[in-house]
Design a protein around this motif. Structure first.
Motif: not given
Length: 285
Positions: A141-167
């Motif tokens: 079973k898939l339990t987690a997925q990790h991505w890494a970015v180098n953040v240059r400046e603090a502040g608000e960010y929007m995370l957009v996930f392109k996904y599929r799911t049957s539930e």
């Protein structure tokens, strides 16, 4: 009607709740077609990413078989951003909000019938596309997925996930292994993708790990193809990093080379498509 094949009585137009095919009463044999067709043509694909804030120039054409077209409208979400009373026009759309927007066209006939185009998911940036990730699995079973970015400046960010799911799922979003929030993923149709987004605040700069984690041990996570990160306060774009810089993620990536499909099911032999091996997404050709 018994003399007709399969008892064909006619066809029903779901747009105006009227018959679109009529049958001649003479012996029940002669079909008389009553066309009622209105359609919209545009060139915008179902998924579009814009990296700049320039106006969107969108040509749209609508037609009615009886020349009863009254107007064409362009909508962003539920808001009408353009109207034309001609059957062909070019809409100029400005100031599209950052993040995921739904664009579609709507045509109306003189007798009030409405037809809409397919919906386009328009993602307004500028943004960073993160397609490298590490996936954790347990008990097939898939339990987690990790991505890494180098953040240059603090502040608000929007995370957009392109996904599929049957539930329907509501996994946790962690930043550097600390829980930040949750995000609801609704069921998608077949192989079609959808988008889910969440705004978070990143107070620290440098290497940052973003994790989507199962809400409980009984649940899984959606099948995420891509993560997009959008700065909301004019910050510099983050850059893509190696998600194995976190020790716990690196240990996961060093696991035995067991192959899984994207639903977390173990695969004995490799087949064409995207699979998970050693916690990493791999493409088999």
């Amino acid at each position: 009607p018994e003399v007709m094949n399969e008892y064909e009585l006619g066809a029903w137009n779901p747009l105006n709740w009227q018959p679109s095919i009529a049958l001649d009463a003479f012996n029940g044999l002669k079909h008389v077609s009553v066309p009622y067709v209105m359609k919209i043509d545009w060139s915008l694909p179902s998924d579009t990413i814009s990296q700049n804030a320039e106006p969107l120039m969108l040509p749209i054409k609508a037609s009615h078989i009886r020349n009863r077209l009254q107007k064409i409208e362009l909508l962003v979400g539920k808001e009408v951003v353009g109207t034309s009373e001609t059957d062909s026009c070019v809409f100029r759309v400005e100031n599209i909000q950052k993040g995921v927007n739904s664009l579609f066209a709507r045509a109306t006939s003189t007798d009030g019938v409405i037809v809409t185009s397919d919906t386009c998911s328009f993602i307004q940036g500028p943004l960073t596309v993160v397609d490298q990730s590490v996936v954790d699995t347990k008990d097939d079973k898939l339990t987690a997925q990790h991505w890494a970015v180098n953040v240059r400046e603090a502040g608000e960010y929007m995370l957009v996930f392109k996904y599929r799911t049957s539930e329907q799922l509501t996994p946790r979003i962690n930043v550097n292994e600390s829980r930040v929030t949750t995000l609801r993923f609704t069921v998608t149709e077949g192989k079609r993708h959808a988008y889910a987004s969440k705004t978070i605040t990143l107070d620290e700069t440098g290497e940052t790990l973003i994790t989507l984690q199962q809400a409980s041990t009984k649940l899984t996570i959606p099948e995420v193809e891509t993560l997009m990160v959008i700065p909301l306060n004019g910050q510099s774009l983050p850059t893509v990093s190696d998600p194995t810089f976190i020790p716990s993620v690196r240990e996961s990536s060093d696991a035995p080379a067991v192959l899984y499909d994207l639903q977390g099911r173990r695969v004995e032999e490799s087949s064409q498509g995207i699979h998970v091996s050693k916690g990493m997404k791999v493409i088999s050709k």
